[in-house]
Design a protein around this motif. Structure first.
Motif, short mmCIF file in Angstrom:
data_model
loop_
_atom_site.label_atom_id
_atom_site.label_comp_id
_atom_site.label_asym_id
_atom_site.label_seq_id
_atom_site.Cartn_x
_atom_site.Cartn_y
_atom_site.Cartn_z
N PRO A 125 57.10 45.42 -16.81
CA PRO A 125 56.52 46.76 -16.71
C PRO A 125 57.60 47.77 -16.35
CG PRO A 125 55.32 45.18 -15.35
CD PRO A 125 56.60 44.52 -15.77
N LEU A 126 57.53 48.93 -16.98
CA LEU A 126 58.53 49.98 -16.72
C LEU A 126 57.95 51.13 -15.92
CD1 LEU A 126 60.65 50.55 -19.93
CD2 LEU A 126 61.43 49.77 -17.70
N SER A 127 56.67 51.39 -16.14
CA SER A 127 56.05 52.48 -15.37
C SER A 127 54.59 52.13 -15.09
CB SER A 127 56.14 53.80 -16.14
OG SER A 127 55.36 53.71 -17.30
N LEU A 128 54.12 52.66 -13.99
CA LEU A 128 52.75 52.37 -13.55
C LEU A 128 52.02 53.65 -13.22
CD1 LEU A 128 53.55 49.55 -10.94
CD2 LEU A 128 52.66 49.20 -13.24
N ASP A 129 50.74 53.63 -13.46
CA ASP A 129 49.91 54.75 -13.01
C ASP A 129 48.56 54.18 -12.59
OD1 ASP A 129 49.37 57.29 -12.32
OD2 ASP A 129 49.06 58.05 -14.34
N TYR A 130 47.86 54.92 -11.74
CA TYR A 130 46.62 54.39 -11.21
C TYR A 130 45.59 55.49 -11.07
CZ TYR A 130 43.45 52.02 -7.92
OH TYR A 130 42.37 51.47 -7.31
N TRP A 131 44.38 55.16 -11.40
CA TRP A 131 43.26 56.11 -11.26
C TRP A 131 42.08 55.37 -10.67
CZ3 TRP A 131 38.36 55.61 -13.21
CH2 TRP A 131 37.52 56.71 -13.06
N PHE A 132 41.34 56.03 -9.79
CA PHE A 132 40.09 55.43 -9.34
C PHE A 132 39.02 56.51 -9.28
CE2 PHE A 132 39.72 57.04 -5.02
CZ PHE A 132 41.02 57.41 -4.72
N LEU B 23 44.41 50.63 -13.68
CA LEU B 23 45.85 50.58 -13.46
C LEU B 23 46.51 50.55 -14.84
CD1 LEU B 23 48.19 50.12 -11.34
CD2 LEU B 23 47.96 47.72 -11.89
N THR B 24 47.38 51.50 -15.09
CA THR B 24 48.02 51.57 -16.40
C THR B 24 49.48 51.15 -16.27
OG1 THR B 24 46.77 53.61 -16.50
CG2 THR B 24 48.00 53.03 -18.43
N MET B 25 49.91 50.38 -17.25
CA MET B 25 51.29 49.87 -17.23
C MET B 25 51.95 50.16 -18.56
SD MET B 25 51.69 46.00 -15.95
CE MET B 25 49.99 45.50 -15.95
N GLY B 26 53.15 50.67 -18.51
CA GLY B 26 53.94 50.79 -19.73
C GLY B 26 55.07 49.77 -19.61
N ASP B 27 55.32 48.99 -20.65
CA ASP B 27 56.32 47.92 -20.49
C ASP B 27 57.47 48.02 -21.49
OD1 ASP B 27 55.41 46.78 -22.85
OD2 ASP B 27 53.96 45.51 -21.82
N THR B 28 58.41 47.13 -21.32
CA THR B 28 59.61 47.16 -22.16
C THR B 28 59.29 46.77 -23.61
OG1 THR B 28 60.05 44.90 -21.42
CG2 THR B 28 61.26 46.66 -20.32
#
Ligand SMILES: [Zn+2]
Length: 397
Positions: A200-207, A217-222
């Motif tokens: 994973p390169l970046s993370l974001d989170y919403w609730f 939970l959102t993940m952007g990966d390589t």
């Protein structure tokens, strides 16, 4: 004399009357202007017309004309606008430099406004927690991940899970670890998502603000993929939201390196959220925790109800606080009538300060319960802090 200068009290019609005066005569002396303008407009006193003349005309010898008068009025308006704009611009305090405890450059920082906390993390895994209005360095932690040697540890991203007081940190080892942010003694990885196909390169989170158990939970990966892991009670979360560069053809069917399907990871994430929410208040007596607590370990010791001491239990059903509820719940109902008929779970947003109208009352209620809990046992567990922090914040605002 009425409030405000004459020129700001004159209406459009009044100005039209003044303008018509200058059609008859191009300019006026002071005495002429006072007499003519006052008779035409009939608003304000002669003295005020004299003051207006003095503001427009610099020397007594000069005469007033329509152009001079309008230039003066325009200048006044633009000055007023400028002042108003200056008043609405945020007044930043001088910048302050915080010296990080990290050996490497800080790559991540997160501001937890609700807790008045600032966290910073470097790629080597040293986490700093800053708190208070002056941002004193409260604590530092070295993140551990038992699957890599400390010197090989490389953090790629961090995100704060506000509602469960945890942070999620991703590593180049293609793992996502969850740590308890409020745990002072331990800073061990509590839960881990392993076997990711790409790092994973970046993370974001919403609730969901009202239903914290609903979270993404959102993940952007390589691998160029953006992945959303959802947690929602009674619903299956998880699934790829879209796959960059792959035309989305793999949606929902991607298989992980560890042989786990996206659906399974989603389910696990769902469980993570649920468990984290459940245990944010539970008494943790164990040390290093890699597995879930057994239910019996965290049963409420303050009542005979045989229930896990969750926030829900603490705030809505634990018998030890019944008398406090008798005092405060009617007060909340008085502010918001709908509160009376809410089932226990739906009372939480009101009690946790998410409904602004009753925040103060809720804070008083929680403070009382907290005091009661603290006096009923000598040592207050750390995990009570989520609620305590909320009180501090409420009192500060
Ligand atoms: Zn209880």
């Amino acid at each position: 004399m009425e409030a405000g200068p004459l020129e700001s009290r004159l209406s459009m019609e009044d100005y039209e009357k003044l303008q018509s005066l200058f059609l008859v005569s191009v300019s006026f002396s002071r005495a002429e202007f006072i007499e003519q303008a006052w008779s035409a407009v009939r608003r304000g006193s002669r003295e005020e017309y004299g003051l207006l003349f003095d503001s427009v005309v610099v020397t007594q010898e000069q005469r007033i004309d329509w152009e001079r008068l309008t230039s003066f009025l325009l200048l006044g308006l633009s000055e007023k606008e400028e002042n108003e704009r200056a008043a609405t611009v945020p007044r930043w305090q001088p910048p302050r430099t915080l010296t990080p405890p990290h050996p490497f450059n800080v790559i991540l920082h997160w501001w937890l406004c609700i807790h008045y906390l600032l966290t910073s993390l470097c790629k080597g895994g040293t986490l700093g927690v800053w708190a208070g209005e002056d941002f004193a360095l409260l604590q530092t932690h070295r993140l551990h991940n038992d699957s890599v040697r400390p010197k090989d540890l490389w953090v790629t991203a961090m995100v704060v899970l506000h509602n469960v007081h945890k942070i999620a940190v991703s590593f180049t080892s293609k793992e996502l670890c969850f740590y308890d942010l409020l745990s002072k003694q331990q800073f061990s990885c509590q839960y881990k998502l392993q076997g990711l196909r790409y790092a994973p390169l970046s993370l974001d989170y919403w609730f969901h603000p009202t239903y914290p158990a609903q979270a993404v939970l959102t993940m952007g990966d390589t691998g160029g993929q953006v992945r959303g892991e959802g947690g929602r009670q009674g619903d299956k979360g998880g699934g790829e939201m879209g796959t960059g560069g792959k035309g989305g053809g793999e949606t929902g069917t991607g298989e992980r390196g560890g042989g786990e399907t996206v659906g399974q990871v989603g389910e696990r994430w769902e469980q993570v959220i649920e468990e984290l929410s459940e245990h944010s208040l539970a008494i943790e007596k164990g040390c290093h925790r890699q597995t879930w607590h057994s239910r019996e370990d965290s049963l409420c010791e303050h009542c005979p109800q045989n229930e896990v001491e969750t926030e829900l239990h603490f705030l809505t059903s634990c018998q030890m606080y019944d008398h406090i509820r008798d005092t405060y719940f009617p007060q909340i109902t008085q502010i918001l009538k709908e509160f009376e008929n809410k089932p226990n779970f739906n009372e939480l947003p009101y009690l946790l300060g998410e409904i602004p109208q009753c925040t103060i009352t809720a804070a008083r209620f929680v403070t009382c319960c907290h005091k009661k809990r603290a006096t009923s046992e000598e040592q207050t567990p750390l995990q009570i802090q989520p609620i305590f922090m909320f009180i501090c914040f409420t009192i500060c605002t």
